[in-house]
Design an enzyme around this catalytic site. Structure first.
Site, mmCIF file in Angstrom:
data_model
loop_
_atom_site.group_PDB
_atom_site.id
_atom_site.type_symbol
_atom_site.label_atom_id
_atom_site.label_comp_id
_atom_site.label_asym_id
_atom_site.label_seq_id
_atom_site.Cartn_x
_atom_site.Cartn_y
_atom_site.Cartn_z
ATOM 1 N N CYS A 1 0.945 -1.275 0.005
ATOM 2 C CA CYS A 1 0.140 -0.170 -0.018
ATOM 3 C C CYS A 1 0.949 1.086 -0.189
ATOM 4 O O CYS A 1 0.467 2.299 -0.196
ATOM 5 C CB CYS A 1 -0.899 0.116 1.242
ATOM 6 N N ASP B 1 2.366 2.267 2.452
ATOM 7 C CA ASP B 1 2.936 2.993 3.723
ATOM 8 C C ASP B 1 2.897 2.003 5.001
ATOM 9 O O ASP B 1 1.642 1.238 5.186
ATOM 10 C CB ASP B 1 2.309 4.123 4.349
ATOM 11 N N CYS C 1 4.779 8.262 2.610
ATOM 12 C CA CYS C 1 5.131 9.579 1.971
ATOM 13 C C CYS C 1 5.121 10.619 3.079
ATOM 14 O O CYS C 1 5.272 10.490 4.251
ATOM 15 C CB CYS C 1 3.632 9.947 1.273
ATOM 16 N N CYS D 1 -3.732 8.302 5.779
ATOM 17 C CA CYS D 1 -2.377 8.649 6.684
ATOM 18 C C CYS D 1 -2.961 8.806 8.162
ATOM 19 O O CYS D 1 -2.183 8.220 8.870
ATOM 20 C CB CYS D 1 -1.389 9.389 6.146
#
Ligand SMILES: Cc1ncc(COP(=O)(O)O)c(C=O)c1O
Lengths: 393, 148
Positions: B33, B35, B59, B103
């Site tokens: 994915c 992360d 990221c 996130c």
């Protein structure tokens, strides 16, 4: 002052001063409509004609085979939709590849929704298409082959001449998206033997918003933009004389500078070899020989591309990534996946695209900056130790 | 596209690292994915989080949300830390672009998963607030319950 390094020339390029200068008079001096019969119009019509002639001669085409469009994307859409529709009575099957630009892929998807069928041939792990695969995919109802000349992410160069010969032998129209190739390698439509070819101004130091579609005389291709009879009745819209003139100038300069491409290639190779040397667990994506001189696409394991870009940006360096985190779709690069790069590696990919405008100092700056950034991100990456231990075993 | 707060936490992340004698460790996300967040907690006998560290692959927003989440729970009690929401993380960062909201969800889940591990290690029942899905953050319905 902080050093600024623009190393994303595959995304777009800056307009060269010589290019800017030739187009400026067309905004407020030679502003007539080239279709108008009075002298204010004809004074704009002749530079437009000259621009068309210049581009035609640099590409090995006839003047009547060069059509200006508002972008590379428009040229791609026109070629694909126009040829597919014009030949629809003969057949509704198209051959393309998995790693085309989205302007091509999404035009094809649109045709698929209208009942056309598309075969996407595979790309090998080096990022090159085998012409034999294209030939194998040909069916009696195949009317169009659309394969790019050079890939925008990994810069790999496709055997278009061979593919064009196959198309010709089978009576199938061949279109190539040469947006990345033009200006970076010799492109001659007669030598290639293609029926249609697209290019875009902003990749070769002309402005954004101008492109060209070459359509060989006798090629069946329907009009995409209906309008007032411009471009010999095949593409409506008052001509963007300023940008057409700029594009001709930019192509002239790019062609003259092809002889200096070895310098760009030497900079790219030094960048590649030094990064491979300094950074462990780094890979180059795509063939290193069959590749545009300025393109470098690498994966750095255990780090993510967008965070690399943010740190590079903080150091004044512009590059790009195939990581999902950098795209609105949250999908990693379809190009990298098409050549078998694992998803994890696609997330950690970075593309540098150099041009004549780059210098050895630019390369030095990247070489000094990137290894530190990769190490800093690896130090905070939960993948780093476990992966490294696995590799050492 | 990012707020100054996000850039600050990305370029100067707080609490990066590992805790050798952590008594709660949680990891969410996966490399596919793009992360992964791992959070280490040191929780004292009074249930106070005395130290917290993180390691994140991802990221800029993933790193910034991890960083600020560790700041937000440090010195807090376990039960307070369990009330951390992805919305609070977004607010503390002065906003996140819509595509990066997931996130903040990961950051919330990483904290919860570390706390769940703390309860498990103690042989205690994991409180319902600490139970999360452990898949790709946006692949299951539970994420639709989070703030956009
Ligand atoms: C291979 C390729 N085709 C088409 C395009 C689209 O060109 P434009 O940006 O002029 O629409 C690009 C550039 O983005 C490209 O790299």
């Amino acid at each position: 002052m902080k050093r600024f390094v623009y190393a994303d020339n595959a995304a777009t390029t800056k307009v060269l001063p010589e290019v800017r200068d030739v187009m400026m008079p067309f905004f407020d001096e030679v502003y007539g409509n080239p279709s108008s019969a009075y002298s204010k119009g004809t004074e704009a019509a002749s530079p437009l004609m000259q621009a068309r002639e210049t581009i035609a001669s640099l590409l090995g085409a006839k003047t009547t085979e060069i059509f200006f469009t508002a972008s590379g994307s428009e040229a791609d859409n026109w070629a694909i939709k126009g040829a597919a529709q014009a030949n629809a009575k003969k057949g509704r099957h198209i051959i393309s590849s998995k790693f085309e630009h989205h302007a091509v892929l999404h035009a094809l998807e649109s045709l698929e929704r209208d009942g056309f069928e598309v075969t996407y041939v595979d790309v090998n792990k080096n990022g090159v298409i085998d012409p034999a695969d294209v030939e194998k995919a040909i069916r009696p109802d195949t009317t169009l082959i659309a394969i790019m000349m050079a890939n925008n992410e990994i810069g790999t160069i496709q055997p278009i001449k061979e593919i064009a010969a196959i198309g010709k032998a089978h009576g199938v129209t061949v279109f190539t998206d040469a947006v990345q190739a033009v200006g970076n390698m010799p492109v001659n439509v007669k030598e290639l033997g293609v029926d249609m070819l697209s290019l875009s101004g902003h990749k070769i130091h002309a402005p954004k918003g101008i492109g060209v579609l070459y359509i060989r005389t006798g090629t069946r291709c329907r009009t995409l933009i209906d309008g007032g009879g411009q471009e010999r009745g095949r593409r409506g819209g008052t001509e963007n004389v300023a940008f057409a003139v700029a594009l001709a100038k930019a192509l002239e300069i790019a062609t003259a500078r092809l002889s200096d491409m070895a310098r760009v290639k030497a900079m790219r190779d030094r960048l590649m070899n030094t990064l491979l040397d300094k950074i462990p667990y780094a890979h180059v994506n795509g063939d290193t020989d069959r590749r545009l001189a300025g393109n470098l696409n690498m994966t750095f394991e255990c780090v993510e591309g967008e965070s690399l870009l943010m740190w590079l940006d903080a150091s004044g360096i512009c590059a790009s990534t195939g990581s999902a985190c950098n795209s609105a779709s949250l999908e990693p690069s379809h190009v990298l996946l098409s050549i078998g790069v694992p998803v994890e590696h696609a997330h950690g990919s970075l593309r540098f695209s150099l041009s004549h405008e780059n210098t050895e100092e630019d390369v030095d700056h990247i070489i000094q900056t990137l290894p530190v950034i990769v190490q800093r991100l690896r130090d905070m990456s939960p993948l780093y130790n476990s992966t490294m231990a696995r590799v050492k075993e | 596209m990012y707020s100054e707060k996000v850039i600050d936490h990305f370029t100067n992340p707080r609490n990066v690292g590992e805790i050798a004698d952590a008594n709660g460790v949680g990891e969410v996300g996966n490399a596919k994915c793009g992360d992964i967040m791992r959070i280490y907690l040191k929780i004292d006998d009074n249930g106070i989080i005395t130290d917290v560290k993180f390691k994140t692959f991802g990221c800029g927003a993933a790193i910034a949300t991890s960083s600020i989440a560790t700041e937000m729970i440090k010195g807090k009690s376990v039960s307070e830390a369990l009330t951390l929401t992805n919305k609070a993380v977004i607010e503390a960062l002065d906003g996140l672009p819509p595509v990066k909201v997931h996130c903040s969800v990961l950051a919330e889940e990483a904290v919860k998963s570390a706390i769940a591990d703390y309860y498990t290690r103690r042989g205690e029942e994991v409180p319902p607030e600490a139970i999360i899905c452990d898949g790709c953050c946006d692949s299951c319905d539970s994420c639709s319950t989070h703030a956009e």
